[in-house]
Motif scaffolding. Structure first.
Motif, short mmCIF file in Angstrom:
data_model
loop_
_atom_site.label_atom_id
_atom_site.label_comp_id
_atom_site.label_asym_id
_atom_site.label_seq_id
_atom_site.Cartn_x
_atom_site.Cartn_y
_atom_site.Cartn_z
N SER A 170 52.34 28.39 98.83
CA SER A 170 52.40 28.71 97.74
C SER A 170 52.24 30.23 96.98
N ALA A 171 52.51 30.90 96.29
CA ALA A 171 52.85 31.57 96.24
C ALA A 171 51.77 32.04 94.89
N GLU A 172 51.54 32.74 94.50
CA GLU A 172 51.12 33.21 93.34
C GLU A 172 51.23 34.87 92.67
N LEU A 173 51.65 34.66 90.94
CA LEU A 173 51.93 36.00 90.48
C LEU A 173 51.26 35.74 89.54
N GLU A 174 50.12 37.49 88.85
CA GLU A 174 49.78 36.97 87.72
C GLU A 174 49.93 37.89 87.22
N THR A 203 49.20 33.82 84.30
CA THR A 203 49.51 33.34 85.90
C THR A 203 49.86 32.67 86.21
N VAL A 204 51.16 32.76 87.51
CA VAL A 204 51.87 31.86 87.58
C VAL A 204 51.68 31.32 89.07
N ARG A 205 51.83 30.34 89.36
CA ARG A 205 51.49 28.96 90.52
C ARG A 205 53.05 28.81 90.67
N ARG A 213 54.94 26.02 94.07
CA ARG A 213 55.16 25.76 95.26
C ARG A 213 56.45 24.93 95.70
N ILE A 250 55.79 24.78 89.38
CA ILE A 250 55.61 25.65 88.33
C ILE A 250 54.53 25.83 88.08
N SER A 251 52.93 25.74 88.26
CA SER A 251 51.96 25.73 87.21
C SER A 251 51.87 27.14 86.36
N THR A 311 52.30 22.54 83.80
CA THR A 311 53.27 21.83 85.14
C THR A 311 54.38 21.72 84.61
#
Length: 151
Positions: free
Chosen positions: A8-12, A68-70, A72, A80-81, A136
């Motif tokens: 998974s990846a995350e962007l804030e 915050t964008v997560r 998978r 995307i969440s 989500t």
């Protein structure tokens, strides 16, 4: 059901209009990893962009905040969440379905973009948890069966 990869990846990012390009690039990278075609990649990017824009413009109302964008991705599927600490807002309750029999000048303003976003994804859910809105969204590649259909 198509399984998502465990990676998974995350962007804030700050809740600003200037950060929308970073969010779009993040979503498109995940769509590329999943092997989504142009249509499904566009649909997930459009939906995320609409929700993120609403968070900036209406949630935080131009004030300080973070998004915050997560994400998978797995073969043929992206999830995307999007999370924020703005006041509670359930996009499903805020959407405005098209009103074909009413002239545009007499329609209520707002909500149509959310409607378009939610109808462009294969799955959508919203929860308010620990003072945060969490939306989500999931898009499947063309030709793959989605998990349970959204209501």
């Amino acid at each position: 059901m198509v399984e998502l990869a465990r990676t998974s990846a995350e962007l804030e990012v700050p809740a600003t209009l200037g950060a929308l390009g970073d969010i779009a690039a993040f979503v498109l990278r995940l769509a590329g990893r999943a092997g989504l075609g142009k249509g499904p990649a566009y649909r997930i990017r459009l939906a995320v962009d609409e929700l993120a824009t609403n968070i900036v413009m209406h949630g935080y109302r131009g004030g300080d905040g973070r998004i915050t964008v997560r994400g998978r991705s797995g073969p043929g599927r992206v999830q995307i969440s999007i999370a924020d600490s703005a006041p509670a807002f359930d996009p499903v309750e805020g959407r405005l379905p098209p009103a074909p029999g009413i002239p545009p000048e007499r329609r209520r303003i707002g909500g149509l973009g959310i409607h378009l976003a939610l109808t462009s994804v294969d799955e959508f859910s919203y929860v308010r948890r620990d003072g945060r809105n969490i939306s989500t969204l999931t898009v499947n590649a063309e030709g793959t069966d989605p998990c349970p259909p959204r209501p």
